[in-house]
Design a protein around this motif. Structure first.
Motif, mmCIF file in Angstrom:
data_model
loop_
_atom_site.group_PDB
_atom_site.id
_atom_site.type_symbol
_atom_site.label_atom_id
_atom_site.label_comp_id
_atom_site.label_asym_id
_atom_site.label_seq_id
_atom_site.Cartn_x
_atom_site.Cartn_y
_atom_site.Cartn_z
ATOM 1 N N PHE A 19 17.444 131.602 109.595
ATOM 2 C CA PHE A 19 16.592 131.162 108.692
ATOM 3 C C PHE A 19 17.279 130.265 107.575
ATOM 4 O O PHE A 19 16.735 129.401 106.928
ATOM 5 C CB PHE A 19 16.028 132.294 107.969
ATOM 6 C CG PHE A 19 15.235 132.342 106.873
ATOM 7 C CD1 PHE A 19 13.893 131.778 106.907
ATOM 8 C CD2 PHE A 19 15.800 132.397 105.643
ATOM 9 C CE1 PHE A 19 13.164 131.533 105.798
ATOM 10 C CE2 PHE A 19 15.224 132.211 104.360
ATOM 11 C CZ PHE A 19 13.793 131.716 104.423
ATOM 12 N N LEU A 20 18.444 130.737 107.047
ATOM 13 C CA LEU A 20 19.237 129.951 106.036
ATOM 14 C C LEU A 20 19.500 128.434 106.440
ATOM 15 O O LEU A 20 19.684 127.680 105.766
ATOM 16 C CB LEU A 20 20.316 130.689 105.745
ATOM 17 C CG LEU A 20 20.464 131.905 105.085
ATOM 18 C CD1 LEU A 20 21.742 132.450 104.749
ATOM 19 C CD2 LEU A 20 19.757 131.950 103.779
ATOM 20 N N ARG A 21 19.498 128.492 107.853
ATOM 21 C CA ARG A 21 19.791 127.004 108.440
ATOM 22 C C ARG A 21 18.458 126.329 108.520
ATOM 23 O O ARG A 21 18.317 124.883 109.159
ATOM 24 C CB ARG A 21 20.695 127.017 109.572
ATOM 25 C CG ARG A 21 22.175 127.103 109.248
ATOM 26 C CD ARG A 21 22.754 127.981 110.313
ATOM 27 N NE ARG A 21 24.171 128.084 109.991
ATOM 28 C CZ ARG A 21 24.709 129.113 109.439
ATOM 29 N NH1 ARG A 21 23.830 129.936 108.605
ATOM 30 N NH2 ARG A 21 25.908 129.307 109.012
ATOM 31 N N GLY A 22 17.357 126.728 108.290
ATOM 32 C CA GLY A 22 15.888 126.264 108.378
ATOM 33 C C GLY A 22 15.421 126.384 109.709
ATOM 34 O O GLY A 22 14.386 125.532 110.189
ATOM 35 N N LEU A 23 15.889 127.245 110.391
ATOM 36 C CA LEU A 23 15.374 127.375 111.923
ATOM 37 C C LEU A 23 14.243 128.575 111.951
ATOM 38 O O LEU A 23 14.578 129.503 111.497
ATOM 39 C CB LEU A 23 16.481 127.659 113.070
ATOM 40 C CG LEU A 23 17.602 126.254 113.063
ATOM 41 C CD1 LEU A 23 18.735 126.939 113.951
ATOM 42 C CD2 LEU A 23 16.832 125.238 113.756
ATOM 43 N N THR A 24 13.207 128.349 112.633
ATOM 44 C CA THR A 24 12.242 128.991 112.743
ATOM 45 C C THR A 24 12.660 130.172 113.928
ATOM 46 O O THR A 24 13.045 129.776 114.930
ATOM 47 C CB THR A 24 10.942 128.802 113.056
ATOM 48 O OG1 THR A 24 11.125 128.140 114.176
ATOM 49 C CG2 THR A 24 10.211 127.975 112.039
ATOM 50 N N SER A 51 13.124 128.160 117.317
ATOM 51 C CA SER A 51 12.365 126.937 117.350
ATOM 52 C C SER A 51 11.556 126.754 118.438
ATOM 53 O O SER A 51 11.428 125.636 119.083
ATOM 54 C CB SER A 51 13.389 125.937 117.202
ATOM 55 O OG SER A 51 14.297 125.848 116.092
#
Length: 60
Positions: A19-24, A51
């Motif tokens: 999540f912190l890396r922007g991945l769903t 993702s």
């Protein structure tokens, strides 16, 4: 992270890092299979689906 934690603890931490890396990330996703004109619902469960493309099976 401490060694010898339950798999669910590692899963929670990994989901947070992703999540912190922007991945769903979806957790414990039911998956069905198709076999000879039959659909087997809930054939297995994915630990993580990242993702919508990457399956992660956790082991601890």
């Amino acid at each position: 992270m401490e060694p010898s934690l339950l798999e669910s603890a590692y899963e929670t931490c990994l989901v947070h890092e992703l999540f912190l890396r922007g991945l769903t990330t979806e957790r414990q996703v039911d998956c069905k299979i198709h076999h000879k004109n039959t659909i087997v619902e809930h054939a297995f469960r994915l630990d993580l689906l990242v993702s919508g493309q990457i399956i992660v099976e956790l082991k601890s």
